[in-house]
Design an enzyme around this catalytic site. Structure first.
Site, PDB file in Angstrom:
ATOM      1  N   GLU B   8      13.071  25.155  17.418  1.00 52.83           N
ATOM      2  CA  GLU B   8      14.074  25.539  16.420  1.00 52.83           C
ATOM      3  C   GLU B   8      14.288  27.033  16.521  1.00 52.83           C
ATOM      4  OE1 GLU B   8      13.243  24.445  12.263  1.00 52.83           O
ATOM      5  OE2 GLU B   8      14.520  26.118  11.650  1.00 52.83           O
ATOM      6  N   HIS B 171      18.661  20.575  10.317  1.00 48.43           N
ATOM      7  CA  HIS B 171      18.316  21.970  10.029  1.00 48.43           C
ATOM      8  C   HIS B 171      18.935  22.356   8.684  1.00 48.43           C
ATOM      9  CE1 HIS B 171      18.645  26.366  10.394  1.00 48.43           C
ATOM     10  NE2 HIS B 171      17.680  26.293  11.279  1.00 48.43           N
ATOM     11  N   ASP B 296      11.303  29.554  14.780  1.00 51.20           N
ATOM     12  CA  ASP B 296      12.453  29.902  13.943  1.00 51.20           C
ATOM     13  C   ASP B 296      12.879  31.342  14.172  1.00 51.20           C
ATOM     14  OD1 ASP B 296      14.539  29.450  12.255  1.00 51.20           O
ATOM     15  OD2 ASP B 296      13.367  29.193  10.450  1.00 51.20           O
TER      16      ASP B 296
END
Lengths: 359, 359, 359, 359
Positions: B8, B171, B296
């Site tokens: 991600e 997401h 992230d």
């Protein structure tokens, strides 16, 4: 263990069902039998199951939403007052008041009035040890207005709770349909205890904390159930993301993290969440002193909660006794005195084998 | 460990900032430096930090909300298409395509169109291994309509994802102001990554699961970040409370629990939640095969995430390698083939001491 | 965290090396540098590293085996007396006695004499807060006789320790070759800290407990290092298998389990065992109140132990402070008074960010 | 869960009691009733309790010390041979051989002879899936000689076990009195299953590993019971202290840690140690693939072990099924074929509710 104290245990009066009819919550026999009958009962099946499962005391409160569901302030206040009067009678009716105590129901339309009602319960009624508020207060003709506890006017209420030295339990309630319609209407099974309850109470409690309420009232104690409404699991991320550089106007004390309030001003209970991995996570994040046993009867089964706690939970006996009993006496300080029979702090089963006995 | 794969990881094109300007998200230098510059960069600072921290591969995706933030279907589809074209170029630009792969951005106004765009990315473009959808699709002139992925029309999209054998990453995105105004406007610091993201994605994913999508498409795989958006912690309670007697119309298979989908159709990543108690709880509830490493970036620091994972996490080396690398190759099956350089499944640091080295 | 107290920290005088020459224990530079020099040093490198790593106080003791290695009672008693005199001088030499305290060395040939030496240390010398005994006392001309602490004559010693209210730390020592020859001679790498130490001290402490020593002296407190010498991991099995029907003559109180002594009479430290899974297991079995931080310098590195404890350990801050400092003040009660500078009980880093700082 | 496979389950023939009379181990009725009768029984009470508690298969072995207790090689070999013949008959007697399998008993006086007996059991007898050795082989007229499995001559045996692809289970035995007299005679309650068993088997297995046996025979698999005989808890410290600079002559591969052998060559079982904190610690250190369910019947109760595993253990269902069944089929590969009824690998209770059912 013997001597457990359970804190989030529902009870009702028939008048409460005019606000919200719980009989629709579950087909009879599905969740703990006949919900309505079990809510009305105190000294029958409930007490018998307490005896059978090592629950010494239940702290009772009017079932949700109670006054929070009444949009009319007059009706909300009347329901709170009536429930508190009836609950006093129930709690004191048993020959041993050490078996039951009470949380005061409050209308939160007017925080000053709420403080007055709480003061009356604590000072003039017998058996009260704290207050319970069922999430937001519904208001407005269309039931769409939500009054939250982090609004500035509520400081008038928090100051009374702090002065009286009694904790406030923030309990979930059903969502007012219109406001949440876009989220929940196509998936109503998620709107309640499976998910929505935790979302709404978690946001509400974090709202109170980040609004600086606990800083302005350092003696105030807030309790939430259901193993902390998701907060312990995300505590690292919550504190990490409440970035003061990004949110310079957030009122919470600048040198504190949400984490820092647990164990002194913030507490969780195990109500309705008998999960060992979640409890172990909460203990690692918050410590055993922040956690208290509860069941959530009659929405949960007394034996289910007690067998889990007594037999399955892999924690040290000292922590078990703290969570099962002692922390409740530290947090709800009025439990230690009259009329609750001077409940003894520090009770301990010297014989470890008693851990395995529920009776 | 060496050879980590991160899933991600955000990237952006300038056109994306017309939908949502991330430069307002943080004062420069506060969260990982200059967000805008770090989002645009692939082969500079990002790659250097990957090298320094044992990240072999990053799977990139357009930063949120991307097409989900565009209420006009034409604009949303154009943004997705443009982003996918540019991302292919970025991923393939490096001399070693084993360092980057891509998730396809999709407009979800029209699930059939979304399926077509996903098919184009997988079959005609190079480097794509899955799709990313940033929560609900904004729609309507007033930005107040939310299109969710559990609506029946989306089956047309899910069938394509299943057929192509590519996972879909759900997401978070920012909340459209009007809808959530009552909840978040007085406590905006909670509306985003500290709490609101997890609430909205958690509800969205549970909505998909309880709507029976995973039953209708048994080959479909859904991934969510941030250690599972609270779900692992409450999994006991979620399954306990999704009471079929109370909710007989819930479409999910009657003989399954939400728990049963993890590890085969549901997966979580560690993105932005570098918490050991949360990881241990997730492992106890879901098992190591359900969890994948992610950072992230650039909303999180690459070294922070990697030092935590490499040095702090108290888990067996086999689980570490599964979470850090192998599970990504099992779930995102296209990572194992061309053009990603035939990423090797099962890579293992024979010398345990390498666990402590990040480089 | 700042303010850590470390309890199993070795120091030596040259005369001690006549009993056992530690310079053979490790090639110079391998384990914490020059062992001999580091044992002799107090106010140089040792204090500097304490400052750099948030160690406020070290409780020092003569390195193993000390008097336990001397088979001649006269020599053993002389070594103990000499070491205690020198250690007093070292501990009081620093301008701030709050940085160092001492455990008394004792010859255990004659428990009455040992009690007398302990009484002298506590009442007439400055800086002593407890005693240390390095496993069994060697005796006999052939070095093959082992005198254990669960023999009845030792009650004369335990009564003094109880009366003086000072804990006794049971520390490992090397095995006398002849006795253990069959087990260890072909695998000497297992005879010491990798395995043999824990086997011998674990047996010794369980011998003391099952002999009823803690029942006869309910104010007595015993401490062992290395995360409890295997005992916490097997506590279920130990208690399960100490079957009173099978062993009716075992002297330990019939209504107690070994488990029941932890936290009041039995304690463990983290010395030389910086393992998060082991610590979490010990916390689940014994509770945080039973565990105290220690390093085992100079056999272990001060920064290694402190970085692990300060940064890696996933436990609640209250437990961290208890383990890192407060429990030491509860168990070694003399640490709280003069001449240790009235070490403050309950020190807490209000600013959580300080947890991540070692200085 | 249904379908559990249990691996350390004792059985006996009357001739075995000439070596060691277990009837003295416990007063009748104390540990699982009449030990002698329960050891002799296979298809009566034992099978009934297996049915009632979800145990699909038990792998049986002759009760300890078996041939290891016979100092005379001829008698030891004869006992092993007789026991193996009788065990084949028992295992094959049931109409469904999928309910029982066998471990071969072996005299370890002569490793070449032991290899021959193992080869006969595997190739010529039916139902054998591995071997069991009860710690050291007693030898010498005075019963004081202990023959260990890390002596070089044993390579001749290990090579056969590797070639036949069958694991060797290292099981505890009572200590020969004279050798251990100094340690255990004054505290006999610690000499057996409470502590001494784990000490001796832990040392023995670490002796095998550090002697390089697993390096010389990379296909060899060793199993130990009782949650790993303390080793998982101290694995950090064991590897940390097996310092190659200090012990340059230790034969184990220089680039490996003891940790690295778990899951491929070293395995543990839960026999006789139904402790959740210990299991969680073992899972964090070794991973679920290294752990297999076992009971240790009749020294332990079948329902006690099964209720603990089925209902109390807080681990993911995939790990539960691996530990309860699948790992046994991976490690004891012969379980998957004839004559064991082609035991199915990967059996899984699709309906999670079955986890709570033992039947």
């Amino acid at each position: 263990m013997l001597g457990k104290i359970a804190l989030e245990e529902a009870w009702a009066i028939p008048e409460n069902f005019q606000v919200y009819d719980v009989s629709s919550l579950a087909p009879k026999g599905v969740i703990g039998g006949d919900l309505t009958a079990n809510l009305l009962d105190v000294h029958g099946t409930r007490l018998q199951q307490m005896d059978e499962n090592g629950v010494e005391m239940m702290v009772l409160s009017l079932s949700s939403p109670g006054p929070q569901g009444a949009t009319d302030p007059v009706k909300a206040e009347a329901l709170a007052s009536l429930a508190n009067k009836r609950l006093e009678a129930e709690v004191m009716a048993h020959s041993n008041p050490g078996r039951f105590a009470a949380l005061a129901s409050l209308s939160m339309h007017d925080p000053v009035q709420a403080g007055g009602e709480l003061r009356r319960c604590i000072n003039e009624r017998k058996g009260f040890v704290g207050a319970i508020i069922n999430d937001f207060q519904s208001a407005g003709d269309d039931k769409n207005t939500m009054l939250f506890l982090d609004r500035p006017e509520c400081d008038a209420f928090w100051s009374v709770a702090e002065e009286l030295d009694v904790p406030v339990y923030i309990h979930p309630r059903e969502a007012t349909p219109l406001v949440f319609e876009q989220m929940w209407k196509d998936r109503p099974w998620l709107a309640f205890s499976a998910l929505g309850y935790a979302h709404r109470v978690g946001m509400h409690v974090l709202g109170i904390v980040t609004a600086g309420v606990l800083d302005r009232f350092p003696g105030l104690r807030i309790v939430m159930g259901h193993m902390g409404e998701h907060i312990p699991y995300d505590l690292y991320r919550i504190d990490h993301k409440l970035n003061r550089a990004r949110f310079p106007d957030m009122p919470m004390a600048k040198d504190k993290l949400v984490r820092d309030y647990f164990g002194t001003q913030l507490f969780i209970t195990t109500s309705g969440h008998f999960s060992t991995p979640a409890l172990l996570c909460a203990m690692q994040e918050l410590g055993a002193k922040s956690i208290m046993f509860s069941i959530d009867y009659p929405f949960e089964s007394i034996p289910n909660g007690c067998v889990w706690f007594d037999e399955h939970v892999p924690i040290a006996s000292r922590d078990l006794v703290d969570i099962g009993r002692n922390n409740a006496l530290r947090v709800f300080t009025r439990l230690r005195g009259s009329p609750h029979g001077e409940v003894e702090y520090g009770l301990y089963n010297k014989d470890w084998s008693k851990r395995l006995e529920r009776r």
